[in-house]
Write an enzyme that holds these catalytic residues in place. Structure first.
Site, PDB file in Angstrom:
ATOM      1  N   LYS A  23      53.625  71.715  41.341  1.00  0.00           N
ATOM      2  CA  LYS A  23      54.415  70.885  42.244  1.00  0.00           C
ATOM      3  C   LYS A  23      54.678  71.633  43.547  1.00  0.00           C
ATOM      4  O   LYS A  23      54.466  71.094  44.638  1.00  0.00           O
ATOM      5  CB  LYS A  23      55.730  70.503  41.552  1.00  0.00           C
ATOM      6  CG  LYS A  23      56.425  69.330  42.179  1.00  0.00           C
ATOM      7  CD  LYS A  23      57.705  68.981  41.414  1.00  0.00           C
ATOM      8  CE  LYS A  23      57.392  68.332  40.069  1.00  0.00           C
ATOM      9  NZ  LYS A  23      58.590  68.234  39.217  1.00  0.00           N
ATOM     10  N   ARG A  93      63.998  70.964  41.169  1.00  0.00           N
ATOM     11  CA  ARG A  93      62.881  70.404  40.397  1.00  0.00           C
ATOM     12  C   ARG A  93      62.051  71.501  39.760  1.00  0.00           C
ATOM     13  O   ARG A  93      61.664  72.462  40.423  1.00  0.00           O
ATOM     14  CB  ARG A  93      61.977  69.591  41.330  1.00  0.00           C
ATOM     15  CG  ARG A  93      62.729  68.738  42.298  1.00  0.00           C
ATOM     16  CD  ARG A  93      61.801  68.128  43.340  1.00  0.00           C
ATOM     17  NE  ARG A  93      60.825  67.236  42.763  1.00  0.00           N
ATOM     18  CZ  ARG A  93      59.820  66.695  43.453  1.00  0.00           C
ATOM     19  NH1 ARG A  93      59.654  67.015  44.727  1.00  0.00           N
ATOM     20  NH2 ARG A  93      58.987  65.866  42.861  1.00  0.00           N
ATOM     21  N   GLY A 102      57.728  65.165  32.065  1.00  0.00           N
ATOM     22  CA  GLY A 102      58.877  64.848  31.223  1.00  0.00           C
ATOM     23  C   GLY A 102      59.388  66.010  30.397  1.00  0.00           C
ATOM     24  O   GLY A 102      60.387  65.890  29.713  1.00  0.00           O
ATOM     25  N   MET A 104      60.284  69.136  31.524  1.00  0.00           N
ATOM     26  CA  MET A 104      61.344  69.893  32.166  1.00  0.00           C
ATOM     27  C   MET A 104      62.177  68.906  32.982  1.00  0.00           C
ATOM     28  O   MET A 104      61.762  67.800  33.220  1.00  0.00           O
ATOM     29  CB  MET A 104      60.734  70.951  33.090  1.00  0.00           C
ATOM     30  CG  MET A 104      59.449  71.543  32.543  1.00  0.00           C
ATOM     31  SD  MET A 104      59.692  72.832  31.348  1.00  0.00           S
ATOM     32  CE  MET A 104      60.248  74.098  32.427  1.00  0.00           C
ATOM     33  N   ARG A 340      49.610  65.227  42.778  1.00  0.00           N
ATOM     34  CA  ARG A 340      48.897  66.086  41.819  1.00  0.00           C
ATOM     35  C   ARG A 340      47.668  65.328  41.355  1.00  0.00           C
ATOM     36  O   ARG A 340      47.592  64.107  41.516  1.00  0.00           O
ATOM     37  CB  ARG A 340      49.777  66.425  40.610  1.00  0.00           C
ATOM     38  CG  ARG A 340      50.185  65.202  39.830  1.00  0.00           C
ATOM     39  CD  ARG A 340      51.030  65.564  38.615  1.00  0.00           C
ATOM     40  NE  ARG A 340      51.591  64.355  38.028  1.00  0.00           N
ATOM     41  CZ  ARG A 340      52.754  64.283  37.410  1.00  0.00           C
ATOM     42  NH1 ARG A 340      53.495  65.368  37.287  1.00  0.00           N
ATOM     43  NH2 ARG A 340      53.179  63.165  36.895  1.00  0.00           N
ATOM     44  N   HIS A 458      57.826  56.998  30.766  1.00  0.00           N
ATOM     45  CA  HIS A 458      57.534  58.169  29.930  1.00  0.00           C
ATOM     46  C   HIS A 458      56.496  57.834  28.857  1.00  0.00           C
ATOM     47  O   HIS A 458      55.507  58.546  28.683  1.00  0.00           O
ATOM     48  CB  HIS A 458      58.832  58.655  29.282  1.00  0.00           C
ATOM     49  CG  HIS A 458      58.622  59.821  28.358  1.00  0.00           C
ATOM     50  ND1 HIS A 458      58.444  59.672  26.999  1.00  0.00           N
ATOM     51  CD2 HIS A 458      58.527  61.151  28.602  1.00  0.00           C
ATOM     52  CE1 HIS A 458      58.265  60.855  26.458  1.00  0.00           C
ATOM     53  NE2 HIS A 458      58.320  61.774  27.406  1.00  0.00           N
ATOM     54  N   SER A 768      26.146  82.799   9.960  1.00  0.00           N
ATOM     55  CA  SER A 768      27.001  81.720  10.436  1.00  0.00           C
ATOM     56  C   SER A 768      28.426  82.197  10.194  1.00  0.00           C
ATOM     57  O   SER A 768      28.791  82.544   9.067  1.00  0.00           O
ATOM     58  CB  SER A 768      26.715  80.430   9.657  1.00  0.00           C
ATOM     59  OG  SER A 768      27.593  79.425  10.088  1.00  0.00           O
ATOM     60  N   CYS A 835      30.628  77.996  12.022  1.00  0.00           N
ATOM     61  CA  CYS A 835      30.779  76.723  11.327  1.00  0.00           C
ATOM     62  C   CYS A 835      32.205  76.469  10.864  1.00  0.00           C
ATOM     63  O   CYS A 835      32.480  75.511  10.169  1.00  0.00           O
ATOM     64  CB  CYS A 835      29.818  76.633  10.147  1.00  0.00           C
ATOM     65  SG  CYS A 835      30.120  77.902   8.917  1.00  0.00           S
ATOM     66  N   TYR A 855      24.651  78.758  18.492  1.00  0.00           N
ATOM     67  CA  TYR A 855      25.157  77.401  18.334  1.00  0.00           C
ATOM     68  C   TYR A 855      26.567  77.391  17.755  1.00  0.00           C
ATOM     69  O   TYR A 855      27.021  78.385  17.183  1.00  0.00           O
ATOM     70  CB  TYR A 855      24.228  76.561  17.442  1.00  0.00           C
ATOM     71  CG  TYR A 855      24.220  76.980  15.991  1.00  0.00           C
ATOM     72  CD1 TYR A 855      25.158  76.456  15.090  1.00  0.00           C
ATOM     73  CD2 TYR A 855      23.296  77.905  15.519  1.00  0.00           C
ATOM     74  CE1 TYR A 855      25.182  76.859  13.769  1.00  0.00           C
ATOM     75  CE2 TYR A 855      23.306  78.304  14.191  1.00  0.00           C
ATOM     76  CZ  TYR A 855      24.254  77.779  13.325  1.00  0.00           C
ATOM     77  OH  TYR A 855      24.279  78.171  12.021  1.00  0.00           O
TER      78      TYR A 855
END
Ligand code: ADP
Ligand code: MG
Ligand code: MG
Length: 881
Positions: A23, A93, A102, A104, A340, A458, A768, A835, A855
């Site tokens: 922010k 803020r 929501g 804080m 934002r 919200h 694996s 895996c 992988y």
């Protein structure tokens, strides 16, 4: 003067998110771009860290800096904080690096006391203005008490309701200036009654208390839950923004609103949002009044609208992404309070990413980085069956706040939602409106239905963030949440009744509507194509049957990384043969029982090889302890003893003999094959014969079976079992007179295997990483029992995330990395995969990419997530293809 812990908006810029929070950095950036932003300052995230390091105190040097910056903004704004003549009011803020909507709290109108209020009014005796001042004052007391002193806002609402009742008034708007004054008095009295001290009148004290409260809120339970869900480290801290107030509640020529540059639900390119005339910030989000569509502002205040549209376009072009903006109009003048990159549904995220590429705004790589991998999940899940939906009766309609199809039983509280979900129920959470305390219930629910609240309430914002279906603002519902029912269209819906929600249309159905599978073409297909062209990590799926295999392949799996054979033994008549095998007293009868299982198992493998169409499959040998296949209840023991033709006593004896004190570390994995090599022989036979059969049907598949021996900790174990595998396989291949390559490898899931991976790689053609067991064994606690203490580990910040969901890179990860290096040292071309559950977790996938695995393998629904995470890892840290 340069400060260490405080920066004026005009001193910062958009790249300083770590220090200023999202922010604060964006307020600075908008200032830099010359946009109308009330000029304030940001107390940095480092000050938050200091606050905690200093034992939850704001030290003197930081306090000095805050007062110094305050003096500077007094000068810029030509007003003085706490002044009776020309007072400055501010908002306080919170703003963390990643937005936590929501989570804080914000305090508006800070700096008010009786004197300041009187000072504001002086020289302006319009009673409407006086009313505005006291309205702001009572809001301030309410917010301050709530955020700083933890006196719930709602308890103040009770006081307002009592006053309204006394006066016979329905709406807050009808309260006059004297009522507001009275409210200020009673609020202060209530504060004193609760806290035992007077409401603080010194504005500087108010400011310091508020800053502290924001820092404190970083550590509240809601924030901790949100962080855990979203992988946000506790160490980041939050910044605090102190900003001069502008007043949307000043008069009818004022207002406040929120808007998106594109539709956050669909991604469609059009300004989307809502606003309220004569209202202050919270009013739009709180959903107490129903706001107007942003397009109406064109009629209400044409000049402001034109200016806003221009700013919105500039912001989107500047950030090259869809913006979510908050603005306030004070007496006809527009102020920007926030921008934002907007939260969006998965479908919108894809459409926006693809559109931005087509509009020439971003590259394909940038587009790939724009979509949160976990978000894809919501696109893969079922949608309503169109026919069934048409036939179903609509009982009401709200706003289409977050798309998706939800069908479940009605519950009225977040606690119930959580409790019912734990029992495996699917449910829809029905609330008047939601608030941050409801977060866990919202996670547990299939869908969320609220009576109040707009598209930016919200409920709507949080649901879209989670990819959960939400219909908000269905004002026709008459709630009786205490009595656990609601009324709609003249019918009563009790707790436990089925309803269905269509988050894309806002329609509500009073029945269970069946669902169908999601479509994965269109934008999804194009986008995933870009991701696939990038990544170097391959993605396989974990699957134990043809159905899951097909699902995984449909979602883009390049093979099976883990086929757990024990799941094949549980079904129907197979379990009987399995039990015969277990109770067998000698090798011969064991072999006889195994021979009954063989055809089933072979057939399963054949079917899976057919679905895979040549993609590889790693089959893991029987892994769990044998007692899992035997009954434990007396009546079952009797039944099964009869079935197996043995006495109850004899069966009980077998069961007792299999009893283990710690089955997780017991007679399982390759230990079974060492005791009963005939099991390994049977499984080898099934795999090899299946491959030969399917290769014969489809020579182009060229299947190379991958046989995986689990739970190895010692090279000789592997060698022992592998000898049986090779002897059996080679014999079958020779008999069949075909050529067939196959691989034998192991799972690395015992720390000793990782430590001796160079030895093990001499026998294993692939590794694996079974990171579920490896995590259990490395930490020394079991996944099934960790629930008992993980809660207190999170509370005390010993763990920030569940090590079974997100790989512990420091410890377990070090073992994996070590095993990779050791394995490659003795077998440079060793194939490496993972895996465990972690194979579907984006941050763990990034780790796998970095340490050079070939992988990852994960459950079918996570395959697209893994594909995207792997692509993002490659874009961020390129590795040779
Ligand atoms: P959140 O992060 O929950 O959105 P914000 O800090 O953005 O909280 O504050 C919520 C709302 O309060 C804003 O949308 C805005 O309408 C209002 N607000 C905050 N600061 C100011 C201010 N200086 N002047 C007027 N309204 C403000
Ligand atoms: Mg905001
Ligand atoms: Mg294991």
């Amino acid at each position: 003067m340069a400060y260490k812990y405080v920066l004026l908006f005009k001193e910062g810029n958009g790249s300083m998110k770590e220090l200023l929070g999202g922010k604060g950095a964006n307020l600075a950036e908008m200032t830099r771009l010359g946009m109308p932003v009330p000029q304030g300052f940001t107390v940095t995230t480092e000050a938050c860290t200091r606050y905690y390091d200093d034992g939850k105190k704001i030290s003197e040097d930081i306090e000095k800096e805050i007062y110094g910056a305050l003096a500077q903004i007094e000068e810029i704004n030509g007003k003085k904080f706490g002044d009776a003549e020309n007072p400055l009011l501010v908002s306080v803020r919170s703003g963390a690096r990643a937005s936590m909507p929501g989570m804080m709290d914000t305090i508006l109108n800070l700096g008010l006391n009786d004197e300041v209020a009187a000072g504001l009014i002086k020289g302006n005796n319009d009673p409407k203005f006086e009313r505005f001042v006291y309205d702001s004052y009572r809001r301030f007391i309410q917010m301050f008490s709530d955020v700083v002193m933890e006196i719930s806002k709602k308890t103040f609402e009770v006081i307002i309701d009592e006053l309204k009742e006394k006066k016979g008034i329905k709406n807050d708007i009808d309260l006059d200036v004297n009522d507001m004054k009275e409210l200020v008095k009673s609020f202060k009295a209530y504060y004193k009654e609760k806290k035992g001290v007077d409401f603080p009148v010194d504005p500087k004290e108010q400011l310091m208390d508020a800053v502290k409260a924001v820092f404190r809120s970083w550590d509240n339970p809601r924030a901790n839950v949100y962080r855990r869900m979203n992988d946000i480290p506790y160490s980041w801290g939050t910044a605090v923004n102190v900003q001069p107030m502008v007043f949307g509640n000043l008069n009818e020529n004022s207002g406040t609103g929120v808007a998106f540059t594109r539709d956050p639900a669909t991604g469609e390119k059009a300004l989307f949002g809502e606003y309220l005339i004569n209202a202050q910030g919270e009013d739009v989000v709180a959903g107490v009044r129903t706001p107007n569509k942003i397009s109406q502002l064109q009629n209400d205040m044409p000049e402001v609208y034109t200016q806003f549209v221009e700013i919105a376009n500039n912001l989107e072009n500047h950030y090259k992404d869809m913006q979510d903006m908050e603005f306030t109009i004070e007496n006809g003048k527009l102020y920007m309070l926030q921008t934002r990159n907007g939260k969006r549904t998965a479908a919108a995220a894809l459409k926006i990413a693809v559109d931005l590429v087509d509009e020439g705004m971003i590259t394909q790589d940038e587009a790939v980085l724009r979509v949160e991998p976990k978000q894809l999940d919501s696109l893969l899940h079922p949608q309503f069956d169109a026919k069934a939906l048409k036939a179903a009766k609509v009982i009401g309609e709200g706003l289409a706040a977050s798309p998706g199809a939800a069908c479940g039983k009605v519950v009225f509280t977040a606690e119930d939602a959580k409790a019912w979900a734990e029992k495996g129920e699917k449910l829809v959470l029905v609330r008047l409106e939601t608030s941050p305390e409801d977060i866990e219930g919202m996670v547990a629910a299939e869908g969320i239905l609220t009576v109040r609240g707009g598209m930016t309430s919200h409920a709507a914002v949080v649901a879209r963030g989670m990819g959960t279906c939400c219909v908000s603002g269905c004002g026709d519902i008459v709630m009786h949440s205490e009595q656990k029912y609601f009324e709609l269209s003249g019918k009563k819906y009790n707790e436990g009744d089925y309803i269905s929600l269509d988050g894309s249309t806002g329609k509500i159905y009073g029945e269970a509507v069946p669902t169908v599978e999601a479509s994965i073409s269109g934008d999804f297909g194009r986008f995933m194509g870009w991701a696939d062209s990038k990544r170097v990590l391959k993605v396989r799926t974990n699957a134990d049957n043809p159905r899951d295999t097909a699902q995984g392949v449909r979602f883009g799996a390049e093979g099976i990384g883990l086929c757990r054979t024990e799941h094949m033994f549980f079904e129907g008549t197979r379990i009987k043969a399995m039990r015969e095998m277990i109770v067998a007293r000698d090798v011969e009868s064991r072999k006889k029982a195994l021979a009954k299982i063989l055809p089933y198992q072979q057939n399963d493998f054949e079917e899976m090889y057919r679905v895979l169409e040549g993609r590889p499959m790693t089959v893991r040998f029987l892994d769990p302890p044998l007692h899992e296949f035997l009954p434990s209840k007396p009546e079952e023991i009797k039944e099964i003893a009869d079935e197996l033709g043995m006495t109850i006593e004899a069966l009980k004896e077998v069961i007792d003999s299999l009893h283990e004190f710690n089955p997780m570390m017991g007679h399982r994995g390759c230990r079974l094959a060492v005791s009963y090599p005939e099991i390994a022989e049977m499984q080898t036979t099934a795999i090899i014969k299946a491959a030969i059969a399917v290769n014969k049907e489809h020579p182009e598949y060229n299947i190379v079976p991958e046989i995986m021996i689990p739970l190895v900790g010692e090279i000789k174990e592997l060698k022992f079992v592998k000898n049986f595998v090779v002897a059996t396989a080679d014999k079958i291949i020779a008999q069949a007179g075909v050529k067939l390559d196959y691989k034998v490898g192991t799972m690395i899931e015992i720390p000793r295997a990782a430590l001796t991976a160079d030895e093990i790689a001499k026998e294993a053609e692939f590794f694996s990483f079974g990171t579920n067991d490896l995590t259990q064994m490395t930490f020394g606690f079991s996944r099934d029992d960790a629930g008992a203490f993980l809660g207190s580990y999170y509370d005390n910040k010993i763990f920030e995330s569940d090590p079974f969901a997100k790989l512990d890179q420091t410890g377990v990860g070090r073992l994996v990395k070590m095993a990779v290096e050791l394995g490659k040292s003795t077998r440079p071309d060793i194939k490496l995969g993972i895996c465990g559950e972690h194979g579907g977790d984006p941050s763990s996938i990034e780790f796998c990419h970095l340490i050079g695995l070939d992988y990852v393998s994960c459950s079918p629904f996570r395959v697209p997530i893994a594909r995207l995470a792997a692509a993002q890892a490659q874009i961020k840290n390129p590795r040779e293809k």
